[in-house]
Each structure stands twice: as structure tokens, then as C-alpha cells.
Design a protein around this motif. Structure first.
Motif, short mmCIF file in Angstrom:
data_model
loop_
_atom_site.label_atom_id
_atom_site.label_comp_id
_atom_site.label_asym_id
_atom_site.label_seq_id
_atom_site.Cartn_x
_atom_site.Cartn_y
_atom_site.Cartn_z
N TYR A 112 0.83 -1.20 0.00
CA TYR A 112 0.00 0.00 0.00
C TYR A 112 0.87 1.26 0.00
O TYR A 112 0.61 2.21 -0.74
CB TYR A 112 -0.95 0.00 1.19
N THR A 113 1.92 1.26 0.82
CA THR A 113 2.83 2.41 0.87
C THR A 113 3.47 2.63 -0.49
O THR A 113 3.54 3.76 -0.98
CB THR A 113 3.92 2.17 1.93
N LYS A 114 3.91 1.55 -1.12
CA LYS A 114 4.53 1.66 -2.44
C LYS A 114 3.51 2.14 -3.47
O LYS A 114 3.81 2.97 -4.33
CB LYS A 114 5.12 0.32 -2.85
N TRP A 115 2.27 1.64 -3.38
CA TRP A 115 1.21 2.06 -4.31
C TRP A 115 0.94 3.55 -4.18
O TRP A 115 0.78 4.25 -5.17
CB TRP A 115 -0.05 1.23 -4.04
N LYS A 116 0.87 4.05 -2.93
CA LYS A 116 0.64 5.48 -2.70
C LYS A 116 1.78 6.32 -3.29
O LYS A 116 1.54 7.37 -3.88
CB LYS A 116 0.48 5.79 -1.20
N THR A 117 3.01 5.82 -3.16
CA THR A 117 4.16 6.52 -3.73
C THR A 117 4.04 6.59 -5.25
O THR A 117 4.27 7.64 -5.86
CB THR A 117 5.47 5.81 -3.34
N ILE A 118 3.65 5.49 -5.86
CA ILE A 118 3.47 5.44 -7.31
C ILE A 118 2.37 6.41 -7.73
O ILE A 118 2.50 7.12 -8.74
CB ILE A 118 3.14 3.99 -7.77
N GLN A 119 1.28 6.48 -6.95
CA GLN A 119 0.18 7.40 -7.26
C GLN A 119 0.67 8.85 -7.25
O GLN A 119 0.32 9.63 -8.13
CB GLN A 119 -0.95 7.24 -6.23
N GLU A 120 1.48 9.20 -6.27
CA GLU A 120 2.01 10.56 -6.18
C GLU A 120 2.93 10.87 -7.36
O GLU A 120 2.87 11.97 -7.93
CB GLU A 120 2.75 10.78 -4.86
N GLU A 121 3.77 9.90 -7.74
CA GLU A 121 4.66 10.10 -8.88
C GLU A 121 3.84 10.32 -10.15
O GLU A 121 4.16 11.19 -10.97
CB GLU A 121 5.59 8.90 -9.04
N ASN A 122 2.79 9.52 -10.33
CA ASN A 122 1.95 9.67 -11.51
C ASN A 122 1.24 11.02 -11.53
O ASN A 122 1.09 11.63 -12.59
CB ASN A 122 0.91 8.54 -11.57
N LYS A 123 0.81 11.48 -10.35
CA LYS A 123 0.15 12.78 -10.26
C LYS A 123 1.13 13.89 -10.65
O LYS A 123 0.76 14.82 -11.37
CB LYS A 123 -0.35 13.01 -8.83
N ASP A 124 2.38 13.77 -10.19
CA ASP A 124 3.40 14.77 -10.54
C ASP A 124 3.67 14.77 -12.04
O ASP A 124 3.80 15.83 -12.65
CB ASP A 124 4.70 14.51 -9.77
N LYS A 125 3.75 13.58 -12.64
CA LYS A 125 3.97 13.49 -14.09
C LYS A 125 2.81 14.12 -14.85
O LYS A 125 3.02 14.82 -15.85
CB LYS A 125 4.12 12.02 -14.51
N ALA A 126 1.60 13.89 -14.39
CA ALA A 126 0.42 14.47 -15.05
C ALA A 126 0.44 15.99 -14.96
O ALA A 126 0.11 16.68 -15.93
CB ALA A 126 -0.86 13.91 -14.43
N ARG A 127 0.84 16.51 -13.81
CA ARG A 127 0.95 17.97 -13.67
C ARG A 127 1.96 18.54 -14.65
O ARG A 127 1.73 19.59 -15.25
CB ARG A 127 1.35 18.33 -12.24
#
Length: 138
Positions: A112-127
């Protein structure tokens, strides 16, 4: 030699054109691709894969309904009121929180921690992509 050079240039042109085209996937194909990616990144077991696949399918179905409703609204020419936009925003936040809770129940703590990290990275890429898009179109 000249024919070989022309053939090579043609091949490079076709290859670069093909890479520029974004592949069109069905929702099922996108979900399957995402399950495979998460399986690799998070080391999901078979049970977790099945649960994540179902969660993604449910999420895709809800997103499709929202897209259809939005399209109908656009076609009718009516714009949502401020209250409707706020209600939609709250609904989307509630949906996101519910999906996060479901993922937390499927994954173990490390996953879950790793998944949340991936989600944040994807959000940054989208921005970043949005910033680039806005620069290009302004």
C-alpha cells in the motif's frame, strides 16, 4: 547504395510515426495492462490480482457513466451550476477515498505504501504534462 539509404530513411520515418500514435485500448485492455503493471511493481499474488482487477473494472464502469452524463450535458448545451460542480467535486473525492480504502484492504502495508508513492509520482507526471500542454497551446 542510394536505394538502401532511401529504404532506411523510409523505415525510420514510419517507425517514428508509429511511435507518435497513442495506442487505443478498450477499458478492459487498459485495466488488464494496469493489473499487470501493479502485479510487477507490487508483487501481487493471484488473489490480490483478482481483487484489483474487479476494483478497476468497477471504477472504469463508474467513470464511463460519468463521461456519458457529461457528454449529454455538453450536447444539450447546458452548463453545470456552481452547486452542481461542487457536488460533482465532492462525489469524485468520496469515490477516490473509497477506492483508496478498498486498495488498502487488498494490499499489505508495504504494498500500500509503495502504491501510494506510485500514485504521487503519476500525479506529478500528469501535472508536468499539463504545464507543457498549456505552454504549447497558449
Amino acid at each position: 547504395m542510394k536505394k538502401l539509404f532511401i529504404a532506411a530513411m523510409l523505415f525510420v520515418g514510419i517507425a517514428s510515426f508509429a511511435q507518435g500514435q497513442k495506442e487505443k485500448l478498450t477499458p478492459e485492455q487498459r485495466n488488464e495492462k494496469q493489473v499487470q503493471k501493479l502485479t510487477t511493481e507490487l508483487n501481487l499474488d493471484a488473489n490480490q490480482q483478482a481483487q484489483v482487477k474487479q476494483l478497476l473494472a468497477d471504477r472504469s464502469a463508474k467513470a464511463e457513466k460519468l463521461r456519458d452524463a457529461r457528454q449529454e450535458q455538453k450536447e444539450s448545451g447546458t452548463k453545470p451550476t456552481a452547486a452542481e460542480r461542487e457536488a460533482f467535486k465532492k462525489e469524485m473525492m468520496a469515490e477516490k477515498e473509497a477506492n483508496d480504502a478498498k486498495m488498502k484492504s487488498i494490499l499489505n502495508a508495504d504494498q500500500y505504501t509503495k502504491w501510494k508513492t506510485i500514485q504521487e509520482e503519476n500525479k506529478d507526471k500528469a501535472r508536468e504534462k499539463m504545464k507543457e500542454y498549456r505552454k504549447e497551446n497558449n
